[in-house]
Scaffold this motif. Structure first.
Motif, PDB file in Angstrom:
ATOM      1  N   GLN A 127      46.720  77.660  -8.561  1.00 46.35           N
ATOM      2  CA  GLN A 127      46.222  76.296  -8.429  1.00 46.35           C
ATOM      3  C   GLN A 127      44.705  76.339  -8.275  1.00 46.35           C
ATOM      4  OE1 GLN A 127      48.218  74.473  -5.130  1.00 46.35           O
ATOM      5  NE2 GLN A 127      50.197  74.516  -6.128  1.00 46.35           N
ATOM      6  N   THR A 172      41.663  74.101  -6.991  1.00 42.16           N
ATOM      7  CA  THR A 172      41.472  72.915  -6.161  1.00 42.16           C
ATOM      8  C   THR A 172      40.077  72.322  -6.371  1.00 42.16           C
ATOM      9  OG1 THR A 172      40.817  74.281  -4.277  1.00 42.16           O
ATOM     10  CG2 THR A 172      43.147  73.652  -4.430  1.00 42.16           C
ATOM     11  N   ALA A 207      37.169  79.000  -7.735  1.00 43.15           N
ATOM     12  CA  ALA A 207      38.161  78.788  -8.794  1.00 43.15           C
ATOM     13  C   ALA A 207      37.967  79.749  -9.958  1.00 43.15           C
ATOM     14  CB  ALA A 207      38.079  77.354  -9.304  1.00 43.15           C
ATOM     15  N   ARG A 256      39.781  66.605 -14.453  1.00 44.49           N
ATOM     16  CA  ARG A 256      39.962  67.905 -13.787  1.00 44.49           C
ATOM     17  C   ARG A 256      40.628  68.901 -14.731  1.00 44.49           C
ATOM     18  NH1 ARG A 256      41.666  65.607  -7.800  1.00 44.49           N
ATOM     19  NH2 ARG A 256      39.505  65.380  -7.089  1.00 44.49           N
ATOM     20  N   SER A 271      43.829  67.385   0.387  1.00 42.90           N
ATOM     21  CA  SER A 271      43.074  68.486  -0.219  1.00 42.90           C
ATOM     22  C   SER A 271      43.967  69.334  -1.126  1.00 42.90           C
ATOM     23  CB  SER A 271      42.457  69.349   0.883  1.00 42.90           C
ATOM     24  OG  SER A 271      41.818  70.473   0.338  1.00 42.90           O
ATOM     25  N   ARG A 272      45.186  69.593  -0.694  1.00 38.04           N
ATOM     26  CA  ARG A 272      46.125  70.394  -1.501  1.00 38.04           C
ATOM     27  C   ARG A 272      46.560  69.660  -2.765  1.00 38.04           C
ATOM     28  NH1 ARG A 272      50.863  71.916   1.903  1.00 38.04           N
ATOM     29  NH2 ARG A 272      51.453  73.007   0.018  1.00 38.04           N
ATOM     30  N   ARG A 279      44.639  67.722  -4.606  1.00 41.12           N
ATOM     31  CA  ARG A 279      43.530  67.668  -5.566  1.00 41.12           C
ATOM     32  C   ARG A 279      43.447  69.008  -6.279  1.00 41.12           C
ATOM     33  NH1 ARG A 279      41.026  65.208  -0.854  1.00 41.12           N
ATOM     34  NH2 ARG A 279      39.922  67.143  -0.438  1.00 41.12           N
ATOM     35  N   ARG A 280      44.187  69.128  -7.398  1.00 41.74           N
ATOM     36  CA  ARG A 280      44.363  70.448  -7.989  1.00 41.74           C
ATOM     37  C   ARG A 280      44.628  70.362  -9.483  1.00 41.74           C
ATOM     38  NH1 ARG A 280      48.985  68.233  -6.728  1.00 41.74           N
ATOM     39  NH2 ARG A 280      50.898  68.826  -7.794  1.00 41.74           N
ATOM     40  N   GLU A 304      47.131  72.770 -12.003  1.00 41.07           N
ATOM     41  CA  GLU A 304      48.153  73.819 -12.049  1.00 41.07           C
ATOM     42  C   GLU A 304      48.387  74.218 -13.500  1.00 41.07           C
ATOM     43  OE1 GLU A 304      51.186  72.823  -8.474  1.00 41.07           O
ATOM     44  OE2 GLU A 304      51.313  71.496 -10.196  1.00 41.07           O
TER      45      GLU A 304
END
Length: 159
Positions: free
Chosen positions: A27, A29, A41, A82, A123-124, A126-127, A129
């Motif tokens: 993931q 973020t 990242a 994103r 926060s988790r 906003r990713r 995958e």
């Protein structure tokens, strides 16, 4: 040394991309309201590029997500930006990846993995995958490799 620590066997590819042993997959973020990549990242993206170089027939979804702060429309657009940001980094820095290996999607706030009631949960959520579309190709490659044996997979160089 760095290269050998990444993947001891091709079987770990599935754990990294899909998750395994009760752990989530890779993931990426993001900061609140942002679609720009954070420095941490980029190491994970080197791993993704390495896997894609090793399996050029693999096709992955790059899936963007947000928390539930803001309007649904704004979050949908942010999730798309994103996912696009990750895609552009991968194809821009790793030209050995093929453009047709990727499908970019945004899901807005519709696929939360944590509560949006806490700062940590938001926060988790906003990713970005990754999900492999054609797992059968990966399975065939892993089965063949396990029959003949394989050493560590080297990391690809950034372009």
């Amino acid at each position: 040394q760095f290269v050998h620590k990444f993947i001891e066997s091709l079987g770990q590819v599935t754990d990294f991309i899909f998750g395994g042993n009760g752990q989530p997959g890779c993931q990426i973020t993001f900061a609140f309201g942002k679609a720009s990549l954070q420095e941490e990242a980029k190491f994970s993206l080197v791993k993704v590029a390495t896997i894609l170089a090793k399996f050029p027939e693999m096709h992955i979804y790059v899936e963007g997500h947000t928390d539930d702060i803001g309007s649904e429309d704004a979050n949908q657009k942010l999730s798309e930006r994103r996912a696009q940001s990750v895609y552009e980094y991968l194809v821009g820095h790793f030209p050995q990846s093929k453009l047709d290996q990727y499908t970019v999607r945004g899901y807005g706030e519709t696929r939360s993995i944590a509560t949006n009631d806490t700062a940590d949960g938001r926060s988790r959520n906003r990713r970005v995958e990754f999900r492999v579309m054609n797992r059968e190709i990966l399975r065939r490659s892993l089965d063949a490799t396990e029959r003949i044996g394989s050493g560590p997979v080297p990391l690809v160089g950034a372009g």
